[in-house]
Enzyme design. Structure first.
Site, PDB file in Angstrom:
ATOM      1  N   GLY A 255       1.006  -1.437  -0.020  1.00 20.85           N
ATOM      2  CA  GLY A 255      -0.183  -0.193   0.309  1.00 20.85           C
ATOM      3  C   GLY A 255       0.914   1.214  -0.150  1.00 20.85           C
ATOM      4  O   GLY A 255       1.865   0.686   0.332  1.00 20.85           O
ATOM      5  N   CYS A 256       0.735   2.555  -0.354  1.00 15.05           N
ATOM      6  CA  CYS A 256       1.131   3.926  -0.664  1.00 15.05           C
ATOM      7  C   CYS A 256       1.983   4.184   1.215  1.00 15.05           C
ATOM      8  O   CYS A 256       2.304   4.539   1.160  1.00 15.05           O
ATOM      9  CB  CYS A 256       0.316   5.286  -1.136  1.00 15.05           C
ATOM     10  SG  CYS A 256      -1.400   5.070  -0.608  1.00 15.05           S
ATOM     11  N   TYR A 257       0.665   4.191   1.361  1.00 15.13           N
ATOM     12  CA  TYR A 257       1.257   4.366   3.431  1.00 15.13           C
ATOM     13  C   TYR A 257       1.956   3.490   3.479  1.00 15.13           C
ATOM     14  O   TYR A 257       3.317   4.086   4.697  1.00 15.13           O
ATOM     15  CB  TYR A 257      -0.063   4.454   3.765  1.00 15.13           C
ATOM     16  CG  TYR A 257      -1.119   5.966   3.807  1.00 15.13           C
ATOM     17  CD1 TYR A 257      -0.893   7.292   4.059  1.00 15.13           C
ATOM     18  CD2 TYR A 257      -2.504   5.932   3.624  1.00 15.13           C
ATOM     19  CE1 TYR A 257      -1.559   7.721   3.971  1.00 15.13           C
ATOM     20  CE2 TYR A 257      -3.200   6.428   3.746  1.00 15.13           C
ATOM     21  CZ  TYR A 257      -2.699   7.776   3.677  1.00 15.13           C
ATOM     22  OH  TYR A 257      -3.837   8.476   3.680  1.00 15.13           O
TER      23      TYR A 257
END
Lengths: 352, 352, 352, 352
Positions: free
Chosen positions: B154-156
């Site tokens: 995921g990006c986070y």
């Protein structure tokens, strides 16, 4: 209602964003009459040269700053100057009988050593500083009532302390566990022409600054320690947001009692701020966005407990230039004058 | 240079922001040939109906999704779909010999129980999940090299884990002390027409969401635990920023050894990422802004130690759609194919 | 491919937005080698002090400006300076054999009287100005090929002239009927710290400036007259947009022949720009948004005819810093060197 | 002051941006009492479910729309609905004695043929339409005074007509020469979840839409023709700006008498709007930015004459949701009730 007599007020440092908020707020305030605008760099110019759309709001000319003139003309003086200037002027204004509200950091510290450590400068007004009151009405309403000199809080400390106060006051959190991650609109940096504040640079970008060393840290710690009844440290990191107004402060702290649920926090916060018209505690599960507070003097608080980690998370949203600065100063003045705390202040902006 | 033979790739879920990044990246990649675009809701439309300015980039028509067709046509398949769809398709694609890179959460968890707790759903592909590799090359380069199925982070988690990894790997911080306050541009929410994502609502406003319960939490914890060699918890709070692209992750953690200074951290981080061309550790005292990473696959890291509080503060900046999503997927594919990790990926965007 | 030998280039005025675009473009250009950065105000500083994230792009130090040094070191020089400085330097650089591309207004006018009327100054380089070529390749490709000195177009004139050229060239519109309403991102004003360019002032606001007197007016008229074969006047009004990059130019002109429909315009424009890889005429009914052109050297054109009013409306979108400035300069250099016009230039940015 | 008795008002279509402005304005209006909120899609929900920060502004529940209920409860009804709905309801509300202010296009046209040509639909309320008054007080104050039904102007027509009216009324410009290039904040498109209105799509981008065919064109022409005393056509092109609120309208028109200078225009405009408290003509050489008008009901006008081209250029700035919509509706109601035109309306927003 004492509609017959209004109070004559002046602003020193009228050209910045703090000044223009005050001009705007005073205009809508039923008991205040703006009679003086001072500022050395813009002296001689009509205020509307700086903000042309405000020509209908005031036709005052900005004057060079002279304490005698101010004291002759004004009952109340707002000082909206860079740090380090107010303390050169406030003692004389007080002596001449003015009430003074200072928007800089100069009178936020009862302990001048702390001030000097973080802000530098050599000042000899310890007696004046000792009678200054920290202008956060939700905590110090009673002292503000009788104050002649109010040191108005910084924007970040306002958002951060309102989020932390109930936890600290009631000893609910582990001392030194508080981490404050704050996000501010760029108007907090003032109307200064700096490269990093240009739209071309700051738009569509986010960055931290003052990491580990921002000067609002000791202010939060000083008030936080007063609340906690012991010396505390906080971790405070401000971030610049690609937007004009607003602060969101996300505060993390470890709970002493892991059994709490978020509904407890809602109850505790609601009780704590029961008599504070400018703080609104949101229902469980609702968190504020800064836009709700924009152009209003309201502080919105959303609370949460993460039971996996035993931490409280409190999120506050304010308009950095109103509740975080000029609005709060007017709120303090309302209290100093014995008026209703909400008098003349905007409760709601326009949405969206 | 193997310029003679290119690899045939397809994208399932081409219409969203993940899809359009992949189309754009593949076009500039010297070894990849885009041969298939799939998507049920846009099936039958030319891709350029969705993104008119990309008509010169591809003239492919989006096709309805059929595993046999894909496997016939493609050697490599990117799945850019909502959570819960990839695991219905990946096992059959693997069976037919495709390499699969999934951009959803479906193959990020070796432990399917964790997946089910946070994402729900009933899935029976435990064997497939067991061979999936977590696609964060800076940590799992060796496993990615031999993978047939990569679960892209995921990006986070990408921003957060890169910031935390050296601290966790070397046991420098108190377990469970890590607090991650993350700020994301709004493109992270995808190209879905939701009221809260409208410019009128989201511009000039900041808000937290998923407080205490965002689904990237277990992903960060799972990889963090792997690094720490023990189960850890993290506090993760995402915030929506009024901007298009970029994540800034501000990570706080309590040091076990209070004697460290920030120059030590610079040294440790630089060493840790010595062989990672897509991570750049900044000099002491320099912190990244997200704009530096915009339109680039780079992750910038700024490190600090606050000696008053004995905490490390690490700030990471990435482009959420590149290093945080599609760029990282290409980086993984480069490794899977034995190519240079930087091949075809943008190092620098344009500034400002 | 001449990969063995690259051309040595220098930039005078490297610290501004024009300079940083050039640094970035030259780095990705296969035939160019950046060997010199000059600038008096930043002399002695590494370029990466100004743009820290570009430390991997160049380790050059900015040098104080000295013509001999530049000519010794560089085959090609880009001048990216405020108006009025290039003409003090260009004649000597040419004399020493350098090819010069000037990004200021100094060499955009074959008629120096026009220059002096609008820009002031006293200059004695009429001979040099007479050999300068206006660097708009879509119109003057043949002259650029043989030029030693190119006066690169302004950002607004690029967008405006590309929109108007086919109409003017073919005598389709009433002379003097053209009205150009242009909207520019704020980076067009450069990296100067001015109050009106602050995010706090410029965000969420739109304003016209230079109404009836902007200095790009005579530039558009001069080239427009050349195209029309007669002297023409245009009405040009620029507006500042709350965004970083991009120009949208909306051009209105009264048709001589009221019988035309918009499909005719598509045909005419497509034919006119048949050999221009950096202009893309959109299908009837499609109008560009500036985001399509962002971080690309492309100019998008959308055309319309309003049959109620007998007017053509042409809308052009460019990136003001690329096709409107540095990208176009590289495009000109490609032509001067006999290379493909597209060499090393970005065709597509990332979306969104 | 008639403080004893307030007027009971209702809003049909309360959930959109028009509705929320009205709720906010009515709350601050000393003579109005909000007693009804109607809306079929949100029926049954408290208004504060849609706008949580407004829970202190109203505790009304949105009700499904029923004419009898509305007429029983309200003396004045604001209709804030999509085009084509008001005319199904207004005749019955009028019959029952309500005053009606419609914010849609339904009652802006005295000629229903024009309405049908541009908006479609089959309507049989010609008698009602014939008594409707166009709610632009600066032009039709006297008719509004006696109106039972007001068709409130569109946002673009408000900005455009106020800019053009003195020129048209006094026959100063060549008929059909007016070109209106308008720029609007995105809130003008309402609170609808459409892809092109997402922040990710619309931020940092500018685009024209409805080129040559926007439905505000006939509205401007119809009022413009009334002013000119002859049928006129205008060229109107709207553009979407990357901002929330505000319209800037740049209007170009060819002068009949080329001898005029801009000071003449200032005089003429100032005289024309002498009795209009909500229009402010700026001094010669000053042009408005939309931020000045934000959150205010004011229209700012800047005027120019380009003596090279014999054109007048007039630039107007309004808040599209206040003077362009809900604020103007309240202004009309003030007039209908015989109150001061400024009653309860915001003159100044906060800056910046």
């Amino acid at each position: 209602m004492g509609e017959l007599e209004t109070v004559r007020v002046g602003i020193v440092g009228a050209s910045g964003y703090g000044g223009v908020q005050l001009v705007r707020l005073i205009r809508d305030h039923p008991q205040l009459d703006l009679v003086y605008l001072g500022g050395d760099s813009s002296a001689g110019k009509p205020f509307s040269d700086l903000y042309p759309h405000l020509s209908q709001a005031t036709d005052l000319i900005i004057e060079s700053v002279d304490v005698d003139t101010i004291a002759d003309r004004c009952q109340v003086v707002f000082l909206s100057l860079p740090n380090g200037l107010a303390y050169q002027m406030a003692p004389r204004l007080l002596e001449k009988g003015c009430k003074v509200l200072d928007l800089s950091a100069d009178y936020r510290f009862s302990n001048l050593e702390t001030y000097k450590n973080w802000y530098g400068g050599d000042r000899a007004d310890a007696e004046t500083a000792a009678v200054a009151v920290y202008g956060l009405p939700e905590l110090y309403r009673d002292r503000i009532k009788d104050a002649q000199l109010v040191g108005c809080p910084g924007c970040y400390p306002t958002a951060s302390i309102l989020a932390l106060a109930p936890l600290l006051k009631q000893g609910m959190i582990v001392p030194n566990s508080a981490i404050i991650d704050a996000k501010s609109g760029i108007s907090g940096a003032g109307r200064q022409a700096k490269t990093n504040l240009l739209l071309a640079e700051a738009d569509n970008s986010v960055a931290a600054y003052g990491v580990g060393r921002h000067r609002h840290t000791p202010e939060i710690e000083s008030i936080g320690s007063d609340l906690a009844g012991q010396d505390i440290l906080v971790q405070f990191t401000p971030h610049l947001m690609p937007m004009v107004r607003g602060i969101l402060s996300t505060v993390y702290a470890t709970l002493r009692d892991p059994g709490l649920v978020r509904e407890d926090l809602v109850t505790i916060y609601t009780a704590f701020y029961r008599n504070s018209p400018w703080v609104r505690v949101l229902p469980a599960g609702v968190f504020p966005q800064t836009k709700w507070a924009m152009n209003s003097n309201m502080c919105y608080l959303g609370v949460e407990i993460d039971q996996r980690t035993d931490r409280a998370i409190v999120i506050s949203a304010i308009d950095n230039l109103l509740k975080g600065q000029a609005g709060q100063a007017i709120q303090c003045l309302n209290i100093m004058m014995g008026w209703d705390e909400t008098l003349g202040l905007p409760e709601l902006g326009f949405y969206p």
